[in-house]
Motif scaffolding. Structure first.
Motif, short mmCIF file in Angstrom:
data_model
loop_
_atom_site.label_atom_id
_atom_site.label_comp_id
_atom_site.label_asym_id
_atom_site.label_seq_id
_atom_site.Cartn_x
_atom_site.Cartn_y
_atom_site.Cartn_z
N MET A 83 -8.10 5.17 -2.98
CA MET A 83 -7.87 6.52 -2.49
C MET A 83 -6.62 7.13 -3.15
SD MET A 83 -9.04 6.38 1.54
CE MET A 83 -9.16 8.16 1.70
N GLN A 84 -6.54 6.95 -4.46
CA GLN A 84 -5.51 7.53 -5.32
C GLN A 84 -4.12 6.95 -5.08
OE1 GLN A 84 -7.49 8.98 -7.14
NE2 GLN A 84 -9.08 9.47 -5.68
N VAL A 85 -4.01 5.82 -4.40
CA VAL A 85 -2.71 5.17 -4.24
C VAL A 85 -2.27 4.54 -5.55
CG1 VAL A 85 -1.47 3.32 -3.06
CG2 VAL A 85 -3.05 4.79 -1.78
N ALA A 86 -3.21 3.89 -6.25
CA ALA A 86 -2.94 3.32 -7.57
C ALA A 86 -3.68 4.14 -8.60
CB ALA A 86 -3.40 1.87 -7.62
N LEU A 155 -12.92 12.84 -2.74
CA LEU A 155 -13.67 13.69 -3.66
C LEU A 155 -12.95 13.93 -4.98
CD1 LEU A 155 -15.03 16.33 -1.11
CD2 LEU A 155 -16.24 14.38 -2.10
N THR A 156 -11.98 13.11 -5.29
CA THR A 156 -11.33 13.16 -6.61
C THR A 156 -11.33 11.76 -7.20
OG1 THR A 156 -9.17 12.92 -5.50
CG2 THR A 156 -9.84 15.13 -6.15
N THR A 157 -11.28 11.69 -8.50
CA THR A 157 -11.39 10.39 -9.16
C THR A 157 -10.07 9.88 -9.71
OG1 THR A 157 -11.99 11.49 -11.23
CG2 THR A 157 -13.80 10.79 -9.79
N ASN A 158 -9.01 10.68 -9.66
CA ASN A 158 -7.72 10.21 -10.16
C ASN A 158 -6.59 11.02 -9.52
OD1 ASN A 158 -7.26 12.65 -11.95
ND2 ASN A 158 -9.12 11.81 -12.91
N GLN A 159 -5.37 10.54 -9.72
CA GLN A 159 -4.22 11.19 -9.10
C GLN A 159 -3.99 12.59 -9.67
OE1 GLN A 159 -0.93 8.48 -9.65
NE2 GLN A 159 -1.62 7.08 -8.03
#
Length: 303
Positions: A83-86, A155-159
Motif C-alpha cells: 500500500m505504497q509504504v515501500a 488504486l495507485t501502483t507507486n508512491q
C-alpha cells in the motif's frame, strides 16, 4: 492477492466464512465421530475437530491460492503490495515473504477453528459475526487505511502516483490503475481465487441443505438464500466499512468509531433486527451439534 496490511484480515475472514458455509456438516462430523473418542489414540485423532476435511480444504485454499498469489503481487509490485509504504524491493524486508505465506495460512485456519467452535456449541450467529467483523477490518483497511488514504493507495501502483492523486482527476487515476500490469494480474488471480472461494462456499451451503431436515430450516429458495448469505458476509461489512470511514472523516477517529460501534451494536446484536431476521432465512443450524444430530436421528428413524 491483497496488500500485506489487509491479508491477515481477509484470510481470517475467509476461514470463518468457510466454516459458516459448512456449519451443518461440521456439526454432523462432531456428532458422528464423538463415540470414537473413547478408545485409542487413532480414534481420538479421527474424531478431533482438527481432523475435519473442511478445515483441510480451507488450509489448502489459503496455502495454494491466497498465499502464492499474494507473494507474486508483493514481488511483482512491492509498492502496491505494501500500500505504497515501500517503493521497491529494497524497502521490503525479506521476512515479509515468510510472514505473508505463513500468516495467511495460519490466519485462515484460526478463522475456521474459531467459527467452528461457536457453531458446534449453538452460537452460529456469533460465528457469522466473526466473519462480518473480520471482513469489516479487511474492507476498512483497503478503503480507509491508517491515514484515510486507503482507497488511494489501493488504486495507485507507486508512491509517485499516490503523491499526484490530488492533482489529477479521479477518473484519470482510476484509468491509470485499471490499465496497469498490476490490475491485469489481479484480474487473472481473482478468476481463480474468487471462483474457487465461491464454489466452496456455495457448494458447502448446498451440501448442508441436503442433510435430513436441513432444507426445512431454510425459509426462502436456495438462490435467494445464497444471495442473502453473500450480502451478509460480504455486503454488510463493506457497507459498515464505508459508514465507519465516513463517520471518521466527518468527525474524528475516536468520535467516529464510538458512533459506529453504537450503530453496529443496534444493527447486529438485539434479537429482533433485520440482520437477524435475514440470517434466519438462510437455514443454518440454530442449536448445538447434539441438538442437530439428535434431530437427524429422529427424522431418520421416522422415515
Amino acid at each position: 492477492m491483497v496488500p500485506v496490511q489487509a491479508a491477515l484480515f481477509w484470510a481470517f475472514a475467509t476461514g470463518a466464512t468457510f466454516a459458516l458455509s459448512a456449519a451443518r456438516q461440521l456439526q454432523y462430523w462432531r456428532g458422528y465421530t464423538s463415540d470414537a473418542r473413547a478408545s485409542g489414540r487413532l480414534h481420538r485423532r479421527a474424531g478431533s475437530a482438527a481432523a475435519s476435511p473442511y478445515l483441510l480444504h480451507t488450509v489448502l485454499f489459503a496455502a495454494v491460492l491466497l498465499a502464492p498469489t499474494g507473494l507474486f503481487l508483493l514481488w511483482y509490485n512491492p509498492s502496491w503490495g505494501t500500500m505504497q509504504v515501500a517503493d521497491d524491493h529494497d524497502g521490503v524486508w525479506a521476512g515479509f515473504a515468510l510472514l505473508y505465506a505463513g500468516g495467511v495460512t495460519i490466519g485462515a485456519a484460526l478463522g475456521f477453528l474459531v467459527a467452528q467452535l461457536l457453531i458446534l456449541y449453538g452460537a452460529a450467529y456469533w460465528a457469522f459475526l466473526v466473519s462480518v467483523s473480520a471482513h469489516f477490518l479487511f474492507f476498512g483497511t483497503l478503503l480507509h487505511g491508517w491515514d484515510g488514504s486507503g482507497y488511494r493507495r489501493l488504486l495507485t501502483t507507486n508512491q509517485r502516483d499516490l503523491a499526484a492523486w490530488s492533482r489529477d482527476p479521479v477518473a484519470d487515476n482510476v484509468v491509470d490503475f485499471v490499465t496497469s500490469g498490476t490490475f491485469l494480474a489481479l484480474l487473472v488471480f481473482a478468476a481463480g481465487v474468487m471462483g474457487t472461494l465461491l464454489l466452496a462456499e456455495v457448494g458447502w451451503l448446498m451440501e448442508g441443505w441436503d442433510a435430513p431436515g436441513a432444507d426445512a430450516d431454510r425459509k426462502v429458495p436456495r438462490l435467494v438464500a445464497v444471495a442473502i448469505a453473500a450480502a451478509g458476509t460480504q455486503g454488510l461489512p463493506l457497507l459498515g466499512a464505508l459508514t465507519a470511514s465516513g463517520l471518521v472523516r466527518l468527525t474524528s477517529w475516536p468520535v467516529g468509531l464510538v458512533v459506529f460501534a453504537v450503530i453496529a451494536y443496534l444493527v447486529l446484536i438485539p434479537r429482533r433486527t433485520p440482520v437477524r431476521w435475514l440470517y434466519g432465512l438462510v437455514g443454518l443450524p440454530a442449536g448445538s451439534w447434539e441438538v442437530t444430530v439428535e434431530r437427524t436421528e429422529e427424522l431418520e428413524a421416522a422415515a
